[in-house]
Structure formats: structure tokens, C-alpha cells
Design a protein around this motif. Structure first.
Motif, PDB file in Angstrom:
ATOM      1  N   SER A  48      -9.901   3.605   1.414  1.00  0.00           N
ATOM      2  CA  SER A  48      -9.558   2.301   1.135  1.00  0.00           C
ATOM      3  C   SER A  48      -8.437   2.042   0.358  1.00  0.00           C
ATOM      4  O   SER A  48      -7.851   1.114  -0.095  1.00  0.00           O
ATOM      5  CB  SER A  48     -10.900   1.724   0.585  1.00  0.00           C
ATOM      6  N   CYS A  89      -3.635   2.086   1.097  1.00  0.00           N
ATOM      7  CA  CYS A  89      -2.799   1.032   1.019  1.00  0.00           C
ATOM      8  C   CYS A  89      -2.113   0.596  -0.332  1.00  0.00           C
ATOM      9  O   CYS A  89      -0.949  -0.004  -0.619  1.00  0.00           O
ATOM     10  CB  CYS A  89      -3.565  -0.283   1.169  1.00  0.00           C
ATOM     11  N   LEU A  90      -2.579   1.262  -1.607  1.00  0.00           N
ATOM     12  CA  LEU A  90      -1.946   1.570  -2.727  1.00  0.00           C
ATOM     13  C   LEU A  90      -0.587   2.033  -2.693  1.00  0.00           C
ATOM     14  O   LEU A  90       0.344   1.975  -3.740  1.00  0.00           O
ATOM     15  CB  LEU A  90      -2.915   1.957  -3.762  1.00  0.00           C
ATOM     16  N   ASN A  92       1.586   1.937  -0.306  1.00  0.00           N
ATOM     17  CA  ASN A  92       2.619   1.265   0.663  1.00  0.00           C
ATOM     18  C   ASN A  92       4.003   1.111   0.150  1.00  0.00           C
ATOM     19  O   ASN A  92       4.932   1.363   0.554  1.00  0.00           O
ATOM     20  CB  ASN A  92       1.977  -0.031   1.101  1.00  0.00           C
ATOM     21  N   VAL A 103      -4.155  -3.105   4.354  1.00  0.00           N
ATOM     22  CA  VAL A 103      -4.864  -3.341   3.156  1.00  0.00           C
ATOM     23  C   VAL A 103      -6.205  -3.566   3.054  1.00  0.00           C
ATOM     24  O   VAL A 103      -6.744  -4.524   3.971  1.00  0.00           O
ATOM     25  CB  VAL A 103      -4.044  -4.868   2.380  1.00  0.00           C
ATOM     26  N   SER A 104      -7.016  -2.864   2.389  1.00  0.00           N
ATOM     27  CA  SER A 104      -8.391  -2.895   2.644  1.00  0.00           C
ATOM     28  C   SER A 104      -8.951  -4.136   1.795  1.00  0.00           C
ATOM     29  O   SER A 104      -8.526  -4.583   0.839  1.00  0.00           O
ATOM     30  CB  SER A 104      -8.987  -1.460   1.971  1.00  0.00           C
ATOM     31  N   VAL A 153      -9.471  -3.364  -2.025  1.00  0.00           N
ATOM     32  CA  VAL A 153      -8.400  -3.944  -2.885  1.00  0.00           C
ATOM     33  C   VAL A 153      -7.904  -5.138  -2.707  1.00  0.00           C
ATOM     34  O   VAL A 153      -7.388  -5.778  -3.706  1.00  0.00           O
ATOM     35  CB  VAL A 153      -7.016  -2.991  -2.276  1.00  0.00           C
ATOM     36  N   ARG A 154      -8.016  -5.893  -1.839  1.00  0.00           N
ATOM     37  CA  ARG A 154      -7.568  -7.341  -1.571  1.00  0.00           C
ATOM     38  C   ARG A 154      -8.523  -8.054  -2.606  1.00  0.00           C
ATOM     39  O   ARG A 154      -7.914  -9.135  -2.973  1.00  0.00           O
ATOM     40  CB  ARG A 154      -7.788  -7.709  -0.030  1.00  0.00           C
ATOM     41  N   ARG A 180      -6.596  -3.785 -10.329  1.00  0.00           N
ATOM     42  CA  ARG A 180      -5.962  -3.048  -9.105  1.00  0.00           C
ATOM     43  C   ARG A 180      -4.585  -2.149  -9.656  1.00  0.00           C
ATOM     44  O   ARG A 180      -4.473  -1.079  -9.450  1.00  0.00           O
ATOM     45  CB  ARG A 180      -5.115  -4.474  -8.406  1.00  0.00           C
TER      46      ARG A 180
END
Length: 731
Positions: A104, A107-108, A110, A119-120, A123-124, A131
Motif C-alpha cells: 500500500s 504509491c508514495l 510516484n 494510490v491505495s 494512503v488516500r 501522510r
């Protein structure tokens, strides 16, 4: 020359390995100070000690690209630099980081690696602060994985170019993760200032060490040059040129040396130890200017030396394009009016007096001169020379130099405040010689020649011995023997006064120029080499140490020769080169006399085919001064040869054989009465002075021959010595 820095790295590395505590070692220094070379060496030492080393070099463009620094650093560590496609980078990251971070959290990465992980939901739904915390935690795991060893070293060259986005991630990580980071910084950047400030604070001083890279010592600079050229020694003038122009900055030295090599200005000679060189003027120059390297690094190059070509004048060497670009960039940051003052000062030389600067400045700028100079001093572009006396009157420079008799030594002056004294200090110097040379080269040729002409007119008023030495020419009655050299050389305007305060300022300037040549940036390294041929001054004891001729030759005669060379006036340049050589002999500095005569030799060769450029008297003076130098340096045979040549040009033949030595005294007896009669004849004053110059030069040559032959200790030597004495008496 970087042993201290390497020792610091080794000690920090040992402490890091023993305690496992994070540490940042930063080296701060200007462009060209050798930061990149040093970091390359440290990275090698780190690898040799068994550590995982990840190194990168940043450019100015990186500071404007978000996440550029951390992307480059991590990509090198993970091997991502060859992955051009987004899909390839995603695949590589998943392979390298499997088991290190959660699915998860991919995506950090990217924004940093320009990838497109989905984006998991976890994280969203995170708030911004959480974050950010998760991002730092993820990057800490990535860095630990990237190093892949218990003890890792990051090497970052040009760390002042780290972009803000990368630093927002790297700053907390470098304080949390057990890493040893080595970086280089350049002054004038916010990142550099923050590191230096952190290194000085008690809370972080144990974690950060910031060391300023000093300029290389002269001995290390000469060693570096000898290694680069593959020689055991270089000439003294070459060493002085490189040390003074480079300011101890390795890159500047390399560029200057490359320029000299590319323009074929250097000469290499193989000379075996114990081999006796031919007794001629060229070999005397080579032997006198050779400066041995002071390390064992030149072993295997036995006898190979590097000197400057005899026809090369290093003072006229153009700046290499790379260094000119650096200097011009510095000039562009200076305001136009201050730039203009610097350009005018550059024509005068590395050290200048405010009187001479005021003399050549446009009338409209003169009232602002002191204010502009103060600003340039505060900006560390110029520096004032310290003196207990005020060499310039308390008056507006537009009114011309002062003529107050209170300028005489030992006379008390009105009390001035410290600020006023500093503002009135009449002698300044360029802090960086490269800046002066770049400013000088900006002048169009016609304007440059006109300014050199003004400078020469001002200085000619002071081109003589000091008051305690009778104030005459250094070559006796020189100006009367060569009247054509002085034609049209009369000064104009304020310079015609030749006031005592201008003299005092020039003495101070000359003392600084002499220190710069023999001490200054070179320390005692080059001073020792000049002292080998510099005897106690002939004037020191006679006038209780008040002789100022040593300073005047540096600040007046040497610049005059340079100004006339720049104007293309070979006759006057030759005139002042002879005055320089005679002045150096007057103060018992045979080495510098030798160097000036070598310059005169080059100039003489360049105008040999032109008619009547150099007068016969000056030709004779040239050879007689050569003879004096040879005598002082122990080359007695060569000295006799030079003096005989001088006497021949002066129309006084000296015999070479024993038969000639027997006949010549008889002729001298008959000629004695004629000389007496000739003295009684009335000649115009100008003709008498010209005749006197010839006779004094003949007498000087014959005195030297008398001394040289008396040293032989043979009967023929005594015969020739007595003959020289007889001829001198007649003269």
C-alpha cells in the motif's frame, strides 16, 4: 595538500564504525578548490575499508527540479539509472523493495521516481500530516535497503544544489538513519549556510562537521605541478606565476598550466647530476631560476626540469578562457560604476595608489572615487594596505596630488580619526589577481594604450633614486645619454608636480609588491630562493636604513617598463628595463637583475632588424649590466666576456692577449695628455652630460675588469688588472 582533510575523514569513519552513530562530514570551498577530487579519493578510501559507497554529483539544474537529488541518489543505490521506461522502473522497485515496504506504500514513491503505482485506500484516507510521516518512514526503509550493508556511506558532490523537495525528505532521514554522509558545499548558497550554522550549534555539532578547504600551500602547489609535468623542478618564475595567479586553488593552477603548455610557453631540459653546463647566459638563467621540488614524488625523473621559454613574458599571458569566464561572471555581479573604477585600476597593476588612479580617471568620476573604493574594499574585491602614515593629503582628488612639506618623514601630521585615516589610505591592491586581469582585458586596444601613456607620464616623475641615494638615474646620466628615449615623455597635468605624498604612496606600494613577490602567498618558500642571490643592500648601512630604492624599483620602474611594452614603445621599454636591472643591482638583488636583463634580451632580439631602435650607449649598458650580474653570481669568465663587449661598444677596446696588454699601457700614457686637454675644452651642458654618461659607464666596466683580473692571482691577471686600473684613471 589535502592530508588534513583525509585524516579527518578516516577518524570520522572509524568513529562511525565503532559507535554506529550517524554523521555528516561537509567540505566547504569555492569553485576549483578541489572538492570533487577530494570526494573521489574519500569514496575510494571508503570502499577500500569495506563500506558500501553511493556517490553522486549534482548540477545547478537539479536545484530547480523537484525530488531530483533524492531520485538520483536512490536510483544509483538501487540500480534504476538504466531504466528509462516507467514500467521498467516500477518492476525494478517492486523487485528491490519486496518485503521492505508494504504494497500500500508503493504509491508514495510516484512523485519521486516518476512511476504510476495505484494510490491505495490506506494512503488516500490519510490526513496530510500522517501522510508526511508515512513518507519519511517509507524513505527511511528505502535508504536502508539501498545501502544494503550495516555501514553505508553517501557521497554527495555539490550538495548546495539539493532541491527543496528532496531536502524536506533527506533532512530528517539523515538525522534518523545510521548513515555516514560526506558532501561538498560552495559558499554563497542557503544550503551551505545552514550546514555551517548547524555545525556550530551545540545540539548538532556532534552530528555535523563542516570544514573549509584552505588554499594549497606553495610547496604542495609546486609538488602538484612537478607531478603533472613529470619533472624534478620548475623555474622560480613559473612557480611564482602559478602560485600568485591561482591563489592556491588547484583548478586554477591546472588551467593556467594547461594554457602555458598549449601555447608552447614551457621548455623541458634533461640535465644529469654532476654534469657541467656550458658557460653561457642562457644556462645561467636556467640554473639561477631552477627551483627543486620538495618531495620524493619526482623520483625517476632525474635531471628533467621545466623552465619558461626565454622569449616568453608571463606578465603578458592572456587568461585561459575557462578562468576568464569565472572572473567575468564575478565582474558582472558588480555595479557598473564600481566596474569602471576596477577597469581603470586594472591598467595600473595589481597594486595601485589613489593618486595615480585619480590621475587617469575621468573628471566626472573623481569626486566619487573614495566612496567607490571604500565599497569595493568592504566587498573584499580590493584591500587597503596598512600604514602608520597617511600617504595622501586630506583633499579632494580632483585638485591633484598634495604638495605639503609635512609629508616628509618624521614630521607630525594633524590628528585624524581612524575612519578618516582609512579613507585616506593611498594604496590599494586587488584581492584576486584573476579579476584584475579579466577587467584589464575588457579595454579596447586604443583606449588601453592611452591609459598606459597617462600612467607612464605620472610615474616618470618618480623614476629615480631616493633622496638618500642622490636622486639620480640608476644608470648614471642615463636620460642624457639617450635623449631620444625621453622625447615626448614629459608628463602633463597634476603628475608634473612629482609631490612628496605621491612618492610616499609609491614607496608603500613598492614594499607591498616586493612582499608579494618574495613572501605574500608564497610564504618563505619562494623568498628563500631569491635570498640566495640577494646580498645586503649597498645602501642599507650608508644611510641608516632610510633607502627607499627597493620599493621604487617595484612600484615605478618595473611598471614603467610594462606600460611602455603595452604601448609598443620598444625604445622606452628597453630604457626602463635597463633602469630596473641597474636598480636591482643597486640594492644587491642579482636574481631580479638577471630576470630583467633576460626580458631586455627578448625585447632586443625582437627589434634587432629595425634601425636605431636601441642606442649604442644602451647596448653597451646592457652588456655591462650582464657582466655585473655574472660577477655577482660567480661566472667570472662570462663576466669578462660581457664587459669586453660593453667596452667595445663604448669605443674603449680592452686587449685579449699578453702582447696587447704590453702595448696598450704605452698608448694609454700618450693618450693621458689628450684626455686632460679634452677636459679643458668647453662643450655645451647637454653634450658634457652625454659625454659624462659614456665615461662613467667606461669607468664602471674598467673597475669591474680590474677586480675580476685581480681575483686570478696570476702574473697575467695582475698585468691585465693594472692595465684596467690605468685605463680607468685616464677615463
Amino acid at each position: 595538500g589535502r592530508e588534513k582533510e583525509i585524516d579527518l575523514f578516516v577518524s570520522c569513519l572509524k568513529a562511525y564504525k565503532a559507535l554506529g552513530e550517524r554523521h555528516i562530514l561537509a567540505f566547504e570551498g569555492p569553485m576549483g578548490s578541489g572538492k570533487s577530487h577530494l570526494l573521489t579519493e574519500l569514496a575510494y578510501l571508503g570502499q577500500a575499508a569495506g563500506h558500501r559507497v553511493v556517490a553522486m554529483e549534482l548540477l545547478e539544474v537539479n536545484v530547480r527540479q523537484s525530488f531530483s537529488a533524492i531520485r538520483t541518489l536512490t536510483a544509483r543505490a538501487l540500480g534504476l539509472q538504466d531504466c528509462e521506461l516507467c514500467s521498467d522502473r516500477q518492476c525494478m522497485l517492486q523487485t528491490k523493495l519486496r518485503g521492505t515496504i508494504e504494497e500500500s506504500s508503493y504509491c508514495l514513491l510516484n512523485d519521486v521516481f516518476l512511476v504510476k503505482f495505484p494510490v491505495s485506500d490506506k494512503v488516500r484516507e490519510m490526513p496530510e500530516s500522517q501522510r508526511k510521516t508515512e513518507l519519511h518512514s517509507t524513505w527511511a526503509k528505502v535508504l536502508e535497503k539501498a545501502i544494503g550493508a550495516e555501514f553505508g556511506i553517501f557521497v554527495i558532490d555539490n550538495a548546495h544544489f539539493i532541491d527543496p523537495a528532496s531536502w524536506s525528505i533527506m533532512s530528517p532521514l539523515l538525522q534518523d538513519v545510521s548513515l555516514f554522509t560526506v558532501m561538498s558545499l560552495a559558499p554563497g548558497y542557503a544550503r551551505t549556510e545552514s550546514f555551517c550554522k548547524a555545525a556550530a550549534e551545540n545540539t548538532t555539532s556532534q552530528q555535523i562537521t563542516c570544514l573549509h578547504l584552505d588554499e594549497l600551500k606553495p610547496s604542495a602547489m609546486v609538488q602538484k605541478v612537478c607531478q603533472g609535468l613529470g619533472v624534478v623542478s620548475i623555474s622560480r618564475d613559473l612557480a611564482r606565476f602559478l602560485i600568485q595567479r591561482s591563489l592556491g586553488v588547484p583548478y586554477y593552477c591546472e588551467e593556467l598550466l594547461r594554457c602555458l603548455c598549449c601555447n608552447d610557453m614551457l621548455l623541458f631540459r634533461n640535465r644529469r647530476r654532476g654534469e657541467k653546463a656550458e658557460d653561457n647566459w642562457e644556462n645561467l638563467i636556467i640554473e639561477a631560476s631552477a627551483l627543486a621540488a620538495t618531495s620524493s614524488s619526482s623520483a625517476g625523473n632525474d635531471g628533467r626540469v621545466c623552465i619558461i621559454r626565454p622569449d616568453v613574458n608571463l606578465e603578458n599571458t592572456m587568461l585561459p578562457a575557462s578562468l576568464k569566464e569565472i572572473a567575468l561572471a564575478q565582474l558582472d555581479r558588480i555595479k557598473p560604476l564600481k566596474q569602471m573604477v576596477l577597469k581603470f585600476a586594472a591598467v595600473i597593476g595589481p597594486v595601485f595608489t589613489t593618486q595615480l588612479l585619480s590621475h587617469i580617471l575621468p573628471t566626472g568620476v573623481r569626486p566619487k572615487m573614495n566612496c567607490l573604493l571604500n565599497t569595493l574594499v568592504s566587498d573584499n574585491i580590493l584591500k587597503r594596505l596598512k600604514s602608520t602614515e597617511v600617504p595622501e593629503d586630506v583633499q579632494d582628488p580632483t585638485k591633484g596630488p598634495a604638495t605639503s612639506l609635512r609629508a616628509e618623514r618624521g614630521v607630525e601630521r594633524p590628528s585624524l580619526s581612524k575612519t578618516t585615516v582609512e579613507q585616506q589610505s593611498g594604496v590599494l591592491a586587488f584581492c584576486v589577481l584573476l579579476l584584475r586581469e579579466a577587467a584589464y582585458e575588457l579595454w579596447p586596444e586604443r583606449q588601453r594604450v592611452a591609459l598606459h601613456c597617462k600612467c607612464a607620464a605620472f610615474l616618470e616623475q618618480h623614476a629615480h633614486k631616493c633622496k638618500s641615494c642622490s636622486q639620480g638615474d640608476f644608470v648614471a646620466f642615463h636620460r642624457f645619454a639617450v635623449t631620444s628615449t625621453q622625447d615626448g615623455g614629459s608628463p602633463h597635468g597634476p603628475a608634473a608636480q612629482g609631490d612628496s605624498r605621491s612618492w610616499e604612496a609609491l614607496v608603500l606600494a613598492g614594499e607591498q609588491l616586493k612582499r608579494a613577490r618574495t613572501h605574500g602567498t608564497e610564504g618563505r618558500f619562494l623568498a628563500k630562493s631569491e635570498q640566495t642571490t640577494e646580498l645586503p643592500s649597498k645602501t642599507d648601512g650608508k644611510h641608516n636604513g632610510t633607502c627607499e630604492c627597493k620599493a621604487i624599483v617595484e612600484s615605478v620602474l618595473v611598471p614603467l617598463a610594462r606600460h611602455y611594452m603595452a604601448m609598443g614603445d620598444a625604445a622606452r621599454a628597453f630604457y626602463y628595463l635597463l633602469e630596473c636591472a641597474a636598480a636591482y643591482l643597486h640594492v644587491s638583488n642579482s636574481y631580479m637583475a638577471l630576470m630583467k636583463l633576460n626580458e631586455a634580451e627578448v625585447l632586443r632580439s625582437s627589434v634587432e632588424k629595425k634601425v636605431n631602435v636601441i642606442a649604442r650607449f644602451e647596448e653597451a649598458t646592457f652588456f655591462s649590466l650582464k657582466g655585473e650580474v655574472c660577477c655577482h653570481m660567480g661566472r667570472l669568465k662570462l663576466a669578462k666576456k660581457m664587459i669586453r663587449k660593453a667596452l667595445s661598444l663604448l669605443k674603449r677596446q680592452f686587449p685579449r692577449t699578453s702582447v696587447g696588454a704590453f702595448v696598450k699601457p704605452q698608448l694609454e700614457k700618450f693618450q693621458c695628455a689628450a684626455y686632460v686637454a679634452r677636459r679643458a675644452s668647453s662643450l655645451p651642458q647637454e653634450a658634457r652630460r652625454k659625454r659624462l654618461a659614456w665615461l662613467l659607464r667606461q669607468g664602471c666596466c674598467l673597475s669591474l675588469l680590474e677586480h675580476l683580473f685581480s681575483l686570478e692571482g696570476t702574473s697575467s691577471g695582475r698585468t691585465f688588472s693594472r692595465l684596467a686600473a690605468r685605463m680607468k684613471a685616464n677615463t
